[in-house]
Design an enzyme around this catalytic site. Structure first.
Site, short mmCIF file in Angstrom:
data_model
loop_
_atom_site.label_atom_id
_atom_site.label_comp_id
_atom_site.label_asym_id
_atom_site.label_seq_id
_atom_site.Cartn_x
_atom_site.Cartn_y
_atom_site.Cartn_z
CE LYS A 72 -34.37 22.36 -100.99
NZ LYS A 72 -33.12 22.50 -101.75
N GLY A 73 -40.83 22.27 -103.20
CA GLY A 73 -41.52 22.54 -104.46
C GLY A 73 -42.69 23.52 -104.41
CD GLU A 101 -46.54 18.03 -102.66
OE1 GLU A 101 -45.80 19.04 -102.57
OE2 GLU A 101 -46.15 16.87 -102.41
CG ASP A 102 -44.34 20.06 -105.78
OD1 ASP A 102 -44.95 19.10 -105.28
OD2 ASP A 102 -43.12 20.02 -106.03
CG ASP A 154 -45.82 11.61 -110.23
OD1 ASP A 154 -46.49 11.44 -111.25
OD2 ASP A 154 -44.63 11.25 -110.13
CE LYS A 192 -45.89 15.23 -113.51
NZ LYS A 192 -44.53 14.63 -113.47
CG PHE A 250 -39.82 15.70 -114.70
CD1 PHE A 250 -40.12 14.76 -113.72
CD2 PHE A 250 -39.04 16.80 -114.33
CE1 PHE A 250 -39.66 14.91 -112.42
CE2 PHE A 250 -38.58 16.96 -113.04
CZ PHE A 250 -38.89 16.01 -112.08
CG ASP A 290 -36.15 20.19 -107.94
OD1 ASP A 290 -37.26 19.78 -107.54
OD2 ASP A 290 -35.09 19.59 -107.72
NE ARG A 335 -35.92 23.60 -105.42
CZ ARG A 335 -36.63 22.50 -105.24
NH1 ARG A 335 -37.91 22.49 -105.52
NH2 ARG A 335 -36.06 21.40 -104.80
P1 IMP Z 1 -45.85 11.39 -105.45
O1 IMP Z 1 -47.26 11.89 -105.67
O2 IMP Z 1 -45.62 10.77 -104.11
O3 IMP Z 1 -45.39 10.51 -106.56
O4 IMP Z 1 -44.81 12.57 -105.42
C1 IMP Z 1 -45.01 13.80 -105.84
C2 IMP Z 1 -43.70 14.52 -105.72
O5 IMP Z 1 -42.81 14.16 -106.77
C3 IMP Z 1 -43.95 15.99 -105.90
O6 IMP Z 1 -44.14 16.62 -104.66
C4 IMP Z 1 -42.70 16.47 -106.59
O7 IMP Z 1 -41.75 16.86 -105.63
C5 IMP Z 1 -42.19 15.28 -107.33
N1 IMP Z 1 -42.55 15.39 -108.76
C6 IMP Z 1 -43.39 14.59 -109.44
N2 IMP Z 1 -43.47 14.97 -110.73
C7 IMP Z 1 -42.66 16.05 -110.85
C8 IMP Z 1 -42.35 16.92 -111.96
O8 IMP Z 1 -42.84 16.78 -113.09
N3 IMP Z 1 -41.48 17.93 -111.68
C9 IMP Z 1 -40.94 18.15 -110.46
N4 IMP Z 1 -41.21 17.36 -109.41
C10 IMP Z 1 -42.06 16.32 -109.60
#
Ligand code: IMP
Length: 175
Positions: free
Chosen positions: A42-43, A98-99, A102, A130, A151, A158, A164
């Site tokens: 949803k992000g 994408e939001d 990470d 990040k 975070f 969220d 959100r």
């Molecule tokens: P990754 O890159 O697979 O670790 O995942 C990224 C996902 O983790 C993002 O799409 C977010 O949904 C979630 N996420 C990572 N950091 C944050 C944050 O600081 N706030 C909210 N969601 C986060």
């Protein structure tokens, strides 16, 4: 609900300005084409809504939803698609929105899924990168903001479904 300790990291005016810049760049890069913009639920929904309204090219909108196993703040690396796009992306220009990138695990998985469908092109636009937290190498093509650690909530992001709706991005303290 207990109030979370939080501070503004990216305010709404700064976000609007950056979204405008990204949209201008994307419009230039996709001039004469009609990309399928795939939002990751949803992000990304607020970022995507703002971004596509600033484009001056037409686009098709679709969504995916992904689930990663394990706790919500620590990626375990096992990801599945729980909602797929409804558009046939073969031969289309696909732009994933994408939001946050990470660890990079989610987008690595999604890019692999989409690439197997033979789009004409495939790019990724992430609202926040990040960079220091990568577990697998991943580079987004368009990035709104970068941050080192911490975070964030707000503007679609969220923490356990909280925050959100906030119009600014906040860094959360003492999680
Ligand atoms: P990754 O890159 O697979 O670790 O995942 C990224 C996902 O983790 C993002 O799409 C977010 O949904 C979630 N996420 C990572 N950091 C944050 C944050 O600081 N706030 C909210 N969601 C986060």
């Amino acid at each position: 609900m207990e109030e979370m300790k939080k501070e503004v990291l990216f305010g709404r005016d700064l976000i609007a300005k950056r979204v405008e810049e990204l949209a201008a760049q994307i419009s230039r890069d996709y001039r004469g084409r009609e990309p399928v913009v795939v939002g990751v639920m949803k992000g990304a929904f607020i970022f995507m809504a703002d971004l596509i309204r600033r484009l001056d090219i037409p686009c098709v909108v679709d969504f995916v939803r992904l689930r990663s196993y394990g706790s919500s703040s620590v990626s375990s690396g096992r990801i599945e698609l729980t909602k797929d796009v409804e558009t046939d992306v073969a031969g289309r220009d696909v732009l994933i929105v994408e939001d946050i990138v990470d660890t990079g695990l989610t987008l690595t998985y999604l890019v692999e899924v989409m690439r197997a469908r033979k789009p004409a092109s495939l790019k990724v636009c992430a609202f926040i990168d990040k960079r220091l937290r990568r577990e697998v190498p991943f580079e987004a093509d368009y990035v709104g903001f970068t941050m080192d650690d911490g975070f964030v909530i707000g503007y679609g992001l969220d923490f356990n479904e909280q925050g959100r709706f906030l119009p600014d991005v906040f860094i959360v303290r003492d999680l």
